[in-house]
Scaffold this active site. Structure first.
Site, PDB file in Angstrom:
ATOM      1  N   TYR A  47      90.563  39.600  40.542  1.00 19.05           N
ATOM      2  CA  TYR A  47      90.493  38.863  39.280  1.00 19.05           C
ATOM      3  C   TYR A  47      91.170  37.493  39.371  1.00 19.05           C
ATOM      4  CZ  TYR A  47      89.180  43.444  37.447  1.00 19.05           C
ATOM      5  OH  TYR A  47      88.561  44.654  37.217  1.00 19.05           O
ATOM      6  N   TYR A  76      81.063  47.058  44.891  1.00 17.52           N
ATOM      7  CA  TYR A  76      81.947  46.815  43.758  1.00 17.52           C
ATOM      8  C   TYR A  76      83.191  47.695  43.831  1.00 17.52           C
ATOM      9  CZ  TYR A  76      83.481  46.515  38.866  1.00 17.52           C
ATOM     10  OH  TYR A  76      84.208  46.337  37.721  1.00 17.52           O
ATOM     11  N   CYS A 114      84.021  42.128  27.828  1.00 20.23           N
ATOM     12  CA  CYS A 114      84.276  40.741  28.233  1.00 20.23           C
ATOM     13  C   CYS A 114      85.723  40.419  27.911  1.00 20.23           C
ATOM     14  CB  CYS A 114      83.351  39.766  27.515  1.00 20.23           C
ATOM     15  SG  CYS A 114      83.726  38.032  27.876  1.00 20.23           S
ATOM     16  N   GLU A 150      85.921  38.516  42.339  1.00 20.65           N
ATOM     17  CA  GLU A 150      84.661  38.579  41.599  1.00 20.65           C
ATOM     18  C   GLU A 150      84.292  37.150  41.211  1.00 20.65           C
ATOM     19  OE1 GLU A 150      84.509  41.266  38.313  1.00 20.65           O
ATOM     20  OE2 GLU A 150      85.620  42.844  39.360  1.00 20.65           O
ATOM     21  N   CYS A 155      90.176  20.285  28.822  1.00 24.56           N
ATOM     22  CA  CYS A 155      90.183  19.626  30.135  1.00 24.56           C
ATOM     23  C   CYS A 155      89.462  18.290  30.053  1.00 24.56           C
ATOM     24  CB  CYS A 155      89.496  20.524  31.166  1.00 24.56           C
ATOM     25  SG  CYS A 155      89.390  19.772  32.813  1.00 24.56           S
TER      26      CYS A 155
END
Length: 218
Positions: A140, A88, A203, A100, A212
């Site tokens: 990211y 990590y 988070c 990730e 979508c």
């Protein structure tokens, strides 16, 4: 937004020649989901499909998918870069090229790849390049990796549909990296199902608010 030199460096994709060397041994994990005790590394059943996605910090992303009906098991890991069996800390350095990611295994009798992709697109902003919100760096970036060409076609069609909706809402082009999967490396045990073990953990997941559509392109 002001980026420090360190963040700018991490937001630049490392070259293969400059990537960290990694190691030959896999990171050891229990291989059992803390959510439902499913085996993380077992072969797919005949009724199952899989997709590897990255949409920012993998803690929140994994929770989004384990709460999706029809998803059998999830795990988190690293993919899309050069360093074999990275840690990590190495991924966070920006010197592995990996993102990730979450491995999503789903029951095709209950849900579909298109529905899983709908969750993916709507749960983050896929137009931000090497970042997701305040999380800045190549790890990211938004990515989708598939294990076969048919799924790759489905993903690209889904991207076109969502881009059309983003265009209407005034967003820029999707920057999501879409490729066939090379290698998926499982992340350390403490990252697996992290927000199940730590419900108040971080988070940073946030979508665009743009829905979508599911279906064929007209």
């Amino acid at each position: 937004m002001f980026f420090t030199k360190d963040k700018l460096k991490k937001s630049t994709m490392v070259s293969e020649s400059d990537a960290l060397p990694g190691r030959t041994s896999e990171i050891e994990i229990s291989g059992i989901s803390a959510i439902n005790q499913e085996a993380l590394k077992r072969p797919l059943h005949n009724n199952e499909g899989e997709i590897i996605v990255g949409m920012g910090c993998f803690w929140g992303a994994e929770r989004k998918f384990w709460n999706t009906p029809g998803v059998t098991v999830t795990s988190v890991g690293y993919a899309g870069g050069y360093t074999p069996n990275p840690t990590y800390e190495e991924v966070c350095s920006g010197r592995t090229g990996h993102s990730e990611v979450v491995r999503v295994v789903f029951d095709k009798n209950i849900t579909s790849l298109q529905t899983v992709l709908q969750v993916f697109w709507e749960s983050h902003d896929p137009t931000q390049g090497m970042r997701q919100g305040n999380d800045i760096g190549s790890q990211y970036r938004s990515v989708i990796y598939t294990s076969n060409a048919e799924d790759l076609n489905t993903v690209n069609e889904s991207k076109l549909r969502y881009q059309a909706e983003l265009d209407k809402a005034g967003y820029g082009p999707i920057t999501t990296e879409i490729e066939m999967l090379s290698t998926y490396y499982y992340a350390e045990e403490y990252h697996q199902q992290y927000l199940h073990k730590n419900p108040n953990g971080y988070c940073g997941l946030g979508g665009t608010g743009v829905s979508c559509p599911i279906g064929t392109i007209k």
